[in-house]
Write a protein that holds these residues in place. Structure first.
Motif, PDB file in Angstrom:
ATOM      1  N   ARG A   1       1.738   5.447   1.270  1.00 43.42           N
ATOM      2  CA  ARG A   1       1.553   6.535   2.225  1.00 43.42           C
ATOM      3  C   ARG A   1       2.288   7.766   1.718  1.00 43.42           C
ATOM      4  O   ARG A   1       3.254   7.651   0.966  1.00 43.42           O
ATOM      5  CB  ARG A   1       2.115   6.156   3.616  1.00 43.42           C
ATOM      6  CG  ARG A   1       1.358   5.050   4.326  1.00 43.42           C
ATOM      7  CD  ARG A   1      -0.016   5.529   4.783  1.00 43.42           C
ATOM      8  NE  ARG A   1      -0.759   4.518   5.519  1.00 43.42           N
ATOM      9  CZ  ARG A   1      -1.636   3.694   4.978  1.00 43.42           C
ATOM     10  NH1 ARG A   1      -1.866   3.710   3.682  1.00 43.42           N
ATOM     11  NH2 ARG A   1      -2.303   2.824   5.719  1.00 43.42           N
TER      12      ARG A   1
ATOM     13  N   THR B   1       0.855  -1.185   0.000  1.00 44.34           N
ATOM     14  CA  THR B   1       0.000   0.000   0.000  1.00 44.34           C
ATOM     15  C   THR B   1       0.895   1.240   0.000  1.00 44.34           C
ATOM     16  O   THR B   1       2.117   1.128  -0.029  1.00 44.34           O
ATOM     17  CB  THR B   1      -0.998  -0.022   1.176  1.00 44.34           C
ATOM     18  OG1 THR B   1      -1.874   1.104   1.060  1.00 44.34           O
ATOM     19  CG2 THR B   1      -0.310   0.007   2.537  1.00 44.34           C
TER      20      THR B   1
ATOM     21  N   HIS C   1      -4.330   2.847  10.399  1.00 45.50           N
ATOM     22  CA  HIS C   1      -5.271   2.489   9.334  1.00 45.50           C
ATOM     23  C   HIS C   1      -5.367   0.981   9.119  1.00 45.50           C
ATOM     24  O   HIS C   1      -5.939   0.538   8.123  1.00 45.50           O
ATOM     25  CB  HIS C   1      -4.886   3.170   8.017  1.00 45.50           C
ATOM     26  CG  HIS C   1      -5.238   4.614   7.992  1.00 45.50           C
ATOM     27  ND1 HIS C   1      -6.461   5.085   7.588  1.00 45.50           N
ATOM     28  CD2 HIS C   1      -4.517   5.711   8.365  1.00 45.50           C
ATOM     29  CE1 HIS C   1      -6.484   6.405   7.688  1.00 45.50           C
ATOM     30  NE2 HIS C   1      -5.310   6.809   8.159  1.00 45.50           N
TER      31      HIS C   1
ATOM     32  N   CYS D   1      -6.671  -2.550   8.827  1.00 42.50           N
ATOM     33  CA  CYS D   1      -8.041  -2.884   8.424  1.00 42.50           C
ATOM     34  C   CYS D   1      -9.017  -2.880   9.602  1.00 42.50           C
ATOM     35  O   CYS D   1      -8.835  -3.608  10.580  1.00 42.50           O
ATOM     36  CB  CYS D   1      -8.048  -4.260   7.773  1.00 42.50           C
ATOM     37  SG  CYS D   1      -9.703  -4.817   7.335  1.00 42.50           S
TER      38      CYS D   1
HETATM   39  C1  HEM Z   1      -9.456 -10.791   3.880  1.00 36.93           C
HETATM   40  C2  HEM Z   1     -10.135  -9.670   4.020  1.00 36.93           C
HETATM   41  C3  HEM Z   1      -9.547  -8.303   4.141  1.00 36.93           C
HETATM   42  C4  HEM Z   1      -8.263  -7.866   3.922  1.00 36.93           C
HETATM   43  C5  HEM Z   1      -7.040  -8.696   3.524  1.00 36.93           C
HETATM   44  C6  HEM Z   1      -8.250  -6.444   4.171  1.00 36.93           C
HETATM   45  C7  HEM Z   1      -7.132  -5.646   4.074  1.00 36.93           C
HETATM   46  C8  HEM Z   1      -7.112  -4.302   4.377  1.00 36.93           C
HETATM   47  C9  HEM Z   1      -5.927  -3.486   4.346  1.00 36.93           C
HETATM   48  C10 HEM Z   1      -4.532  -3.969   3.955  1.00 36.93           C
HETATM   49  C11 HEM Z   1      -6.293  -2.228   4.714  1.00 36.93           C
HETATM   50  C12 HEM Z   1      -5.365  -1.025   4.877  1.00 36.93           C
HETATM   51  C13 HEM Z   1      -5.171  -0.322   3.575  1.00 36.93           C
HETATM   52  C14 HEM Z   1      -4.324   0.920   3.740  1.00 36.93           C
HETATM   53  O1  HEM Z   1      -4.423   1.597   4.770  1.00 36.93           O
HETATM   54  O2  HEM Z   1      -3.583   1.252   2.835  1.00 36.93           O
HETATM   55  C15 HEM Z   1      -7.719  -2.238   4.978  1.00 36.93           C
HETATM   56  C16 HEM Z   1      -8.456  -1.143   5.381  1.00 36.93           C
HETATM   57  C17 HEM Z   1      -9.817  -1.183   5.674  1.00 36.93           C
HETATM   58  N1  HEM Z   1     -10.626  -2.282   5.644  1.00 36.93           N
HETATM   59 FE1  HEM Z   1     -10.067  -4.177   5.174  1.00 36.93          FE
HETATM   60  N2  HEM Z   1      -9.521  -6.036   4.513  1.00 36.93           N
HETATM   61  C18 HEM Z   1     -10.337  -7.138   4.528  1.00 36.93           C
HETATM   62  C19 HEM Z   1     -11.688  -7.162   4.835  1.00 36.93           C
HETATM   63  C20 HEM Z   1     -12.437  -6.105   5.302  1.00 36.93           C
HETATM   64  C21 HEM Z   1     -13.821  -6.164   5.710  1.00 36.93           C
HETATM   65  C22 HEM Z   1     -14.682  -7.429   5.763  1.00 36.93           C
HETATM   66  C23 HEM Z   1     -14.197  -4.887   6.057  1.00 36.93           C
HETATM   67  C24 HEM Z   1     -15.526  -4.373   6.573  1.00 36.93           C
HETATM   68  C25 HEM Z   1     -16.672  -4.939   6.384  1.00 36.93           C
HETATM   69  C26 HEM Z   1     -13.035  -4.036   5.873  1.00 36.93           C
HETATM   70  C27 HEM Z   1     -13.011  -2.689   6.129  1.00 36.93           C
HETATM   71  C28 HEM Z   1     -11.893  -1.901   6.026  1.00 36.93           C
HETATM   72  C29 HEM Z   1     -11.903  -0.479   6.320  1.00 36.93           C
HETATM   73  C30 HEM Z   1     -13.106   0.350   6.793  1.00 36.93           C
HETATM   74  C31 HEM Z   1     -10.595  -0.028   6.086  1.00 36.93           C
HETATM   75  C32 HEM Z   1     -10.075   1.397   6.251  1.00 36.93           C
HETATM   76  C33 HEM Z   1      -9.481   1.546   7.642  1.00 36.93           C
HETATM   77  C34 HEM Z   1      -8.898   2.907   7.910  1.00 36.93           C
HETATM   78  O3  HEM Z   1      -8.498   3.588   6.960  1.00 36.93           O
HETATM   79  O4  HEM Z   1      -8.819   3.285   9.085  1.00 36.93           O
HETATM   80  N3  HEM Z   1     -11.989  -4.811   5.413  1.00 36.93           N
HETATM   81  N4  HEM Z   1      -8.191  -3.524   4.767  1.00 36.93           N
END
Ligand code: HEM
Length: 455
Positions: A324, A322, A389, A391
């Protein structure tokens, strides 16, 4: 004194490290791992005259966790998201506004909330499976799982059912946004009619959902995410604004769809590919499903399945890298990283280092249990990234992976089709936002448990 030049990855004249942007293979991950070995955690890649700074390995992951907050921001890194979905989008918030937003999101993604989602999510999965016949070939990766996961999320969190064409809409939307963000596509992609059409459809859906709920009030026994967003007050006692409410709903669906759907496919594949693990998972899953639909506690007690889910997240990280923005300069070892630039964090490199995960390419579900607990080494395990940030849906994602695999494995006892199938994966394909299967991934169903026995 910090005088050293950040090393540059060896590349070809002119095109440089074009592999950095190459599509349809996983050479890019190999490139990052090999250069981490040769050059250390901090190095530069060069593509067609443009320079990219890469920070990789456990060192980079630890930096994000411990110091990231003082030096890095997401707003400038994901400017496109802000332009397209507004300044309240959680991914582009930093500092106090991000902390406030996380507090809100955590209330519908915490353990108590997840406990409520388990049963509806299993029911959605069973509802899809009910039409599968014994001996039928099912394409899991492109056809079945994205629809199942979309409906798990919409049904359990938003109390609505989304038509299948929403899957394609969301894939087009996220793919376009991520490709423009990572400069694989120009901003003109955001003005293409297909993209504009799917974006408008998504925004219209969100508006209709919220407007309708204002009229009807709560439609289920307990409040869902929409009810929560309409009633939650911030620390100053203020209700959320219309724009804030709208910003949370697409992100839940968009962030959780391809990530969970693709990882579930990898998980089912790995279990079917390893007969001894398959036997153990089936024993664990049947012990509960033979008697009842599992709840959150039952899922947490499925240790082999949990190990398999973690191992899948490690070996097939859908988000390998990712980015930044460096807001404030920092020193790392003998190098100085100046402010005002984008940095790429190859958080998945650590997953493939033998000093952290011995035999890193072996699917070993016991790594995560005491006494080994290899994932707990500092900066080692980062499928959900790290720092502020990280997930927000990580806990839900782990449970969703487990319950989806458990329900499919138990109900239809599938086998790979053909039985000697070997999966090939690719990064950055045209249609997929994250790591994807090349071609199709079929299973063949071998039995069908009557749904009445699971009621
Ligand atoms: C295998 C499943 C998942 C993976 C591998 C994954 C991976 C990630 C990663 C790597 C980020 C950070 C990206 C960054 O900051 O550059 C992220 C952010 C986020 N993910 Fe997931 N995710 C998954 C499933 C989910 C699910 C099921 C949800 C909600 C229903 C979700 C909601 C979010 C949210 C809201 C963020 C933003 C967080 C923030 O900026 O504070 N993710 N995810």
């Amino acid at each position: 004194m910090l005088t050293k030049e950040i090393p540059v990855a060896k590349g070809l004249p002119l095109i440089g490290n074009l592999v950095f942007l190459s599509k349809n293979n996983r050479k890019f991950e190999q490139f990052c791992i090999e250069n981490y070995r040769k050059l250390g955690p901090l190095y530069k890649a060069c593509v067609l005259g443009k320079e990219f700074k890469i920070f990789a390995g456990p060192e980079a992951n630890m930096f994000v966790t411990q110091q990231g907050i003082h030096h890095l921001t997401t707003r400038e890194a994901f400017m496109v998201m802000e332009k397209e979905f507004g300044e309240n989008t959680i991914m582009v918030l930093d500092g106090d506004s991000h902390r406030r937003s996380r507090k809100i999101v955590d209330q519908f993604l915490n353990a108590a909330a997840i406990a409520q989602y388990v049963n509806p999510m299993i029911q959605v999965t069973l509802n899809f499976i009910k039409d599968w016949q014994i001996g039928q070939r099912i394409e899991l990766f492109h056809a079945a799982l994205p629809k199942i996961i979309l409906n798990q999320l919409s049904s359990a969190l938003l109390s609505c059912t989304l038509t299948d064409d929403f899957v394609e809409d969301i894939y087009i939307c996220i793919s376009t946004l991520l490709k423009v963000t990572s400069e694989q596509k120009g901003e003109s992609a955001l003005r293409k009619p297909t993209y504009l059409k799917v974006k408008n459809r998504m925004l219209t859906f969100v508006k209709q959902l919220v407007d309708e709920r204002r009229k009807t009030g709560q439609v289920t026994d307990s409040p869902d995410v929409v009810d929560f967003l309409l009633s939650v007050k911030d620390d100053d006692g203020q209700l959320l604004t219309e724009e804030e409410i709208f910003s949370y709903i697409p992100i839940i669906i968009a962030a959780g769809l391809d990530t969970v759907a693709h990882t579930s496919a990898f998980l089912i594949y790995e279990i079917l590919k390893h007969p001894e693990i398959y036997q153990q998972v089936m024993a664990e899953v049947s012990a509960v499903f033979d008697n009842r639909i599992p709840d959150l506690e039952d899922m947490k007690n499925m240790k082999v399945l949990r190990g398999a889910a973690m191992e899948t997240l490690r070996l097939h990280p859908v988000v390998f890298m990712t980015q930044r923005y460096v807001q404030h300069p920092f020193d790392y070892q003998d190098y100085r990283v100046e402010s005002g630039q984008i940095m790429y964090f190859a958080s998945g490199v650590s997953h493939f280092l033998p000093e952290l995960f011995p035999n890193p390419y072996t699917f070993d579900v016991e790594r995560y249990a005491p006494p080994r607990e290899e994932h707990k080494q500092p900066g080692a395990f980062a499928p959900f990234f790290l720092g502020p940030h990280r997930c927000a849906g990580a806990r839900l994602a782990e449970i969703q992976l487990m319950l989806t695999a458990a329900t499919i494995l138990y109900t239809v006892q599938p086998q790979l089709d053909p039985p000697n199938y070997t999966m090939k994966t690719a990064l950055y394909t045209e249609e997929s936002p994250t790591l994807a299967v090349k071609g199709n991934f079929y299973i063949k169903t071998r039995r069908k448990i009557p749904l009445s026995s699971l009621a």
